[in-house]
Design an enzyme around this catalytic site. Structure first.
Site, PDB file in Angstrom:
ATOM      1  N   GLU A 198       0.804  -1.224   0.000  1.00  0.00           N
ATOM      2  CA  GLU A 198       0.000   0.000   0.000  1.00  0.00           C
ATOM      3  C   GLU A 198       0.842   1.282   0.000  1.00  0.00           C
ATOM      4  O   GLU A 198       0.779   2.106   0.913  1.00  0.00           O
ATOM      5  CB  GLU A 198      -0.965   0.011   1.188  1.00  0.00           C
ATOM      6  CG  GLU A 198      -1.979  -1.109   1.148  1.00  0.00           C
ATOM      7  CD  GLU A 198      -3.044  -1.008   2.228  1.00  0.00           C
ATOM      8  OE1 GLU A 198      -4.064  -1.695   2.104  1.00  0.00           O
ATOM      9  OE2 GLU A 198      -2.844  -0.237   3.206  1.00  0.00           O
ATOM     10  N   GLU A 232      -5.509  -8.476   0.817  1.00  0.00           N
ATOM     11  CA  GLU A 232      -6.229  -8.134   2.052  1.00  0.00           C
ATOM     12  C   GLU A 232      -7.695  -7.938   1.730  1.00  0.00           C
ATOM     13  O   GLU A 232      -8.041  -7.329   0.707  1.00  0.00           O
ATOM     14  CB  GLU A 232      -5.699  -6.845   2.694  1.00  0.00           C
ATOM     15  CG  GLU A 232      -4.309  -6.923   3.278  1.00  0.00           C
ATOM     16  CD  GLU A 232      -3.890  -5.616   3.944  1.00  0.00           C
ATOM     17  OE1 GLU A 232      -4.792  -4.842   4.365  1.00  0.00           O
ATOM     18  OE2 GLU A 232      -2.681  -5.364   4.040  1.00  0.00           O
TER      19      GLU A 232
END
Length: 449
Positions: free
Chosen positions: A162, A354
């Site tokens: 991320e 995720e």
């Protein structure tokens, strides 16, 4: 049923679960320091102890085994391995990850390692951090040390987790570590340096790996969804995911295009010219190393429609729309459209690296944790993922976030994402109803959905 060989797992991050913040020679990270700032984290919480995974990792691997996970996505703590970020290696830190990998393999669980999940060495931050032109080399050396030690057993690598979130929240808004509020020019310079670090890390993995490996990165994605199935709305949603219409650093193409397509989107050059870093001739070649997969972290998204000029218009979800305990909207179709759009653009196999939700879980009078919302949420999202696969997207696996309730960054211990309940006062673990349900999902390869 999901495809044969589909990988089912769970994910965690080092700072969120390990604790042992100064044990056995570990150096400090920017999160260790950020947690000391008054008001930075809810209730003054920190990851100094977290889930004490550093001491209890065998128990946690046993939980993975009991749930039936075939794979485990974990991250490594850079300052645990190299306390100052560069220089001397802390062998006790490497030994810990050695033992953890061995324990996973002994239990038949495949490790997927993320090299960077936000816990940057504090010593390097004091030397300019990601703005320092040497930072890509620092990261490449760390990568080489890890790969030389673990690649005889580890074959699946994520370089970064991320980039968009840790850079924008950490260096633009200041709500995450290191808590800096920078100019857009500095943020884009950091982004470019991180991409160079990614490229050099991929090179280090390819050069140092002791066996054939798979390499990718994990992107934070809040997909833009079409309001209807009309061609105009679908095209508007596709544009909203990838085409910047203003100097907006949140658009995903800015973050993924250089690594997967070899250049920044042309609109970025047009709209952000005044803020762009100097891009040297070989930079994009370094950044665009061949990758094997794309990890997508997807929790929620936004609906858009085509406006009068065909450009995307965001739609409000309306009062009373279902939301998680984190106040994130429940939108299962994000796993369909997100996978569809990203597979179309980048043509790489996808892992859902995720997906999950925060839920207000507690121990019931019968000593169990009943979390039907998590079961319902995950079932809905996985059904949409299966639709994307049925429509032609190549998806290799799904990692539920998270294995354990953990330290949720600036939210401290207020948010519970785990398949396993953690009592943060005693360290006790209890598998939730969702964990046992997930075991059935895995056993049936999604057949019970």
């Amino acid at each position: 049923m999901f495809p044969k060989g589909f990988v089912w797992g769970a994910a965690t991050a080092a700072y969120q679960i390990e604790g042992a913040a100064t044990a056995d020679g570990k150096g400090l990270s920017i999160w260790d320091q950020f947690c000391r700032e008054p008001g930075a984290v809810v209730s003054g919480d920190s990851g100094a102890v977290a889930c004490n995974h550093y001491q209890l990792f065998r128990e946690d691997v046993a939980l993975l085994k009991e749930i039936g996970c075939q794979a485990y996505r974990l991250s490594l703590s850079w300052p645990r391995i190299i306390p100052e970020g560069r220089g001397a290696v802390n062998l006790k830190g490497l030994d810990f990850y050695d033992r953890l990998v061995d324990e996973l393999l002994q239990q038949g669980i495949t490790p997927y390692i993320t090299l960077y999940h936000w816990d940057y060495p504090a010593a390097l931050h004091r030397q300019g951090g990601w703005l320092n032109p040497d930072s890509p080399e620092w990261f490449a050396r760390y990568t080489q040390i890890v790969v030389e030690r673990l690649s005889d057993r580890v074959t699946n690598w994520f370089t970064f987790n991320e980039n968009k979130i840790f850079i924008l929240n950490g260096y633009l808004t200041g709500e995450h570590a290191p808590g800096v509020i920078s100019s857009l020019a500095d943020v884009l310079q950091i982004h470019h340096q991180v991409l160079l670090a990614h490229g050099k890390a991929v090179q280090a993995i390819r050069q140092s790996a002791k066996q054939k490996c798979q390499v990718g990165m994990a992107s934070a994605v809040a997909p833009k969804l079409p309001a209807t199935l009309s061609q105009a709305d679908v095209e508007a949603a596709r544009k909203a995911n990838f085409v910047p219409y203003s100097p907006d650093p949140w658009v995903e193409s800015i973050w993924s295009d250089p690594a997967y397509l070899g250049d920044y989107p042309k609109e970025m050059y047009q709209l952000m010219e005044a803020y762009l870093p100097e891009i040297h001739p070989d930079d994009l070649k370094i950044i665009a190393q061949p990758l094997d997969f794309h990890g997508l972290n997807i929790y929620f998204g936004e609906r858009v429609r085509a406006g009068r000029d065909g450009q995307p218009e965001k739609l409000a979800l309306g009062p009373g729309h279902p939301r998680t305990a984190f106040n994130w909207p429940v939108l299962p179709e994000t796993l369909y459209w997100g996978v569809k759009f990203f597979y179309e653009r980048y043509h790489k196999p996808i892992y859902i690296s995720e997906n999950g939700l925060s839920n207000p879980d507690w121990v019931a009078l019968d000593g169990k944790i009943h979390d039907p919302q998590r079961i319902d949420f995950t079932r809905r999202y996985l059904r949409e993922l299966q639709k994307a696969i049925d429509d032609g997207a190549e998806v290799k696996g799904y990692f539920h976030w998270s294995l354990l309730d953990n330290f949720e960054w600036a939210e401290g211990y207020r948010q519970r994402f785990g398949l396993v309940y953690v009592d943060f006062s005693t360290g006790e673990r209890i598998i939730k109803d969702s964990g046992y349900w997930y075991r059935q999902v895995i056993e049936s390869n999604g057949g019970i959905l």
